[in-house]
Design an enzyme around this catalytic site. Structure first.
Site, short mmCIF file in Angstrom:
data_model
loop_
_atom_site.label_atom_id
_atom_site.label_comp_id
_atom_site.label_asym_id
_atom_site.label_seq_id
_atom_site.Cartn_x
_atom_site.Cartn_y
_atom_site.Cartn_z
N TYR A 157 0.84 -1.20 0.00
CA TYR A 157 0.00 0.00 0.00
C TYR A 157 0.88 1.26 0.00
O TYR A 157 0.70 2.16 -0.82
CB TYR A 157 -0.92 -0.02 1.22
CG TYR A 157 -1.94 1.09 1.25
CD1 TYR A 157 -3.08 1.02 0.44
CD2 TYR A 157 -1.78 2.21 2.07
CE1 TYR A 157 -4.02 2.04 0.46
CE2 TYR A 157 -2.71 3.21 2.09
CZ TYR A 157 -3.85 3.14 1.29
OH TYR A 157 -4.77 4.15 1.30
N1 NAP Z 1 -10.17 5.27 4.02
C1 NAP Z 1 -8.96 5.69 4.36
O1 NAP Z 1 -8.58 5.72 5.53
C2 NAP Z 1 -8.01 6.21 3.29
C3 NAP Z 1 -6.90 6.97 3.68
C4 NAP Z 1 -6.01 7.44 2.70
C5 NAP Z 1 -6.25 7.16 1.36
N2 NAP Z 1 -7.34 6.41 1.03
C6 NAP Z 1 -7.54 6.13 -0.40
O2 NAP Z 1 -8.76 6.67 -0.81
C7 NAP Z 1 -9.25 5.93 -1.95
C8 NAP Z 1 -10.70 5.58 -1.71
O3 NAP Z 1 -10.75 4.72 -0.57
P1 NAP Z 1 -12.03 4.62 0.37
O4 NAP Z 1 -11.55 4.84 1.76
O5 NAP Z 1 -13.14 5.41 -0.17
O6 NAP Z 1 -12.26 3.04 0.25
P2 NAP Z 1 -13.52 2.16 -0.18
O7 NAP Z 1 -14.75 2.68 0.45
O8 NAP Z 1 -13.10 0.77 0.06
O9 NAP Z 1 -13.62 2.43 -1.75
C9 NAP Z 1 -12.67 1.93 -2.65
C10 NAP Z 1 -13.22 2.14 -4.04
O10 NAP Z 1 -12.25 1.65 -4.99
C11 NAP Z 1 -12.93 0.80 -5.90
N3 NAP Z 1 -12.03 -0.22 -6.42
C12 NAP Z 1 -11.18 -1.01 -5.72
N4 NAP Z 1 -10.53 -1.85 -6.53
C13 NAP Z 1 -10.98 -1.58 -7.79
C14 NAP Z 1 -10.71 -2.13 -9.07
N5 NAP Z 1 -9.82 -3.12 -9.24
N6 NAP Z 1 -11.35 -1.61 -10.14
C15 NAP Z 1 -12.25 -0.61 -9.99
N7 NAP Z 1 -12.55 -0.05 -8.81
C16 NAP Z 1 -11.93 -0.54 -7.72
C17 NAP Z 1 -14.06 0.18 -5.09
O11 NAP Z 1 -15.11 -0.22 -5.94
P3 NAP Z 1 -15.52 -1.74 -6.30
O12 NAP Z 1 -15.18 -2.58 -5.12
O13 NAP Z 1 -16.98 -1.61 -6.58
O14 NAP Z 1 -14.71 -2.04 -7.51
C18 NAP Z 1 -14.51 1.37 -4.26
O15 NAP Z 1 -15.39 2.17 -4.99
C19 NAP Z 1 -8.32 4.75 -2.10
O16 NAP Z 1 -7.39 4.99 -3.11
C20 NAP Z 1 -7.63 4.67 -0.76
O17 NAP Z 1 -6.37 4.06 -0.84
C21 NAP Z 1 -8.24 5.95 1.93
#
Ligand code: NAP
Length: 254
Positions: A157
């Site tokens: 990650y």
């Molecule tokens: N939550 C945190 O604490 C945090 C902190 C820093 C950065 N981030 C980043 O923020 C971004 C969004 O994360 P989130 O927290 O909103 O997580 P989340 O609720 O798990 O959402 C992740 C999204 O990515 C999509 N996704 C994952 N793999 C995919 C694939 N192979 N093809 C197409 N879509 C895919 C998922 O959709 P499907 O499963 O429907 O494909 C979902 O819509 C990510 O890049 C994450 O690394 C999150």
């Protein structure tokens, strides 16, 4: 409010969390939005919410690891709305968690492919459409993990998210002269399915919340506001930046 009026925005990772909240906000701000993720049902629910709020959006389900999908999202934006102004390349996964010496190459490659190569593929197809407009804002969702904080057991990650910062800087230098801004958004822990998967017990959640100066996780809609800032003319002189929206975890020592 209409800071994205008449703008066309692609948002990936829109079936959940930060992408879902951002797609809704962008639409509320006047953008015509193309939303993507693998889960069609969740995307359909998002389309209903956007339409009920008076916004405009279309969806295409697919896997961001697939170059044909990256191309198809841009084609949909061009065919349906006439072009691309904003691309929020936000889809991501936590990937393998645990001792790095025990991480398999397949799991490593899957995380790098989903979090980093997908961003390259997205940009590769979004850039020509933005160049045709002579303007654009590319945004990649990176993280404080791999930038200001090293967490044990998150090597894939962290490496993928750090890679997005290099990609951001190279593209910002390459595309700035041609009117395209490129920025990385670095959220702190956010209360989404991914955030909850990391903070997966009440004790871990309490421990993690305490690491933040603000003593809590972010809400997805708070991170969406920062994505909106990078997407809109409010950030017209911001490019190549790493925008930390991290509740102070990077500086907190209390
Ligand atoms: N939550 C945190 O604490 C945090 C902190 C820093 C950065 N981030 C980043 O923020 C971004 C969004 O994360 P989130 O927290 O909103 O997580 P989340 O609720 O798990 O959402 C992740 C999204 O990515 C999509 N996704 C994952 N793999 C995919 C694939 N192979 N093809 C197409 N879509 C895919 C998922 O959709 P499907 O499963 O429907 O494909 C979902 O819509 C990510 O890049 C994450 O690394 C999150």
């Amino acid at each position: 409010m209409s800071s994205l009026l008449k703008k066309v925005a692609i948002v990936t990772g829109a079936s959940s969390g930060i992408g879902y909240a951002s797609a809704k906000l962008f639409a509320r701000e006047g953008a015509q939005v193309v939303v993507g993720a693998r889960r069609q049902t969740e995307l359909n629910g998002l389309l209903v919410e956007i339409a009920e709020a008076g916004g405009e959006a279309v969806a295409l389900a697919g896997d961001v690891q697939d170059e044909a999908y990256a191309k198809a999202l841009v084609e949909l934006a061009v065919d349906h709305f006439g072009g691309v102004d904003v691309a929020f390349n936000n889809a991501g996964v936590l990937g393998p968690m645990g001792a790095t010496a025990e991480v398999g190459l397949d799991a490593w490659n899957e995380a790098l492919s989903t979090n980093l190569s997908s961003a390259f593929l997205g940009a590769k197809h979004q850039i020509p459409a933005m160049l045709r407009r002579g303007t654009g804002s590319l945004i990649f969702t990176s993280s404080f993990v791999g930038y200001t904080v090293g967490f044990p057991g998150l090597a894939a990650y962290a490496a993928s998210k750090a890679g997005l910062i290099g990609l951001t800087q190279a593209l910002a230098a390459e595309l700035g002269p041609r009117g395209i801004r490129v920025n990385a958004l670095l959220p702190g822990g956010t209360d989404t399915p991914m955030g909850r998967a990391f903070a997966n017990t009440p004790e871990t959640l309490a421990y993690i919340e305490n690491l933040y100066a603000l003593k809590r996780l972010a809400r997805a809609d708070e991170i969406a506001q920062s994505a909106l800032y990078l997407a809109s003319a409010a950030s017209s002189f911001t490019t190549g930046s790493t925008l930390l929206v991290d509740g102070g975890i990077s500086i907190n020592r209390s």
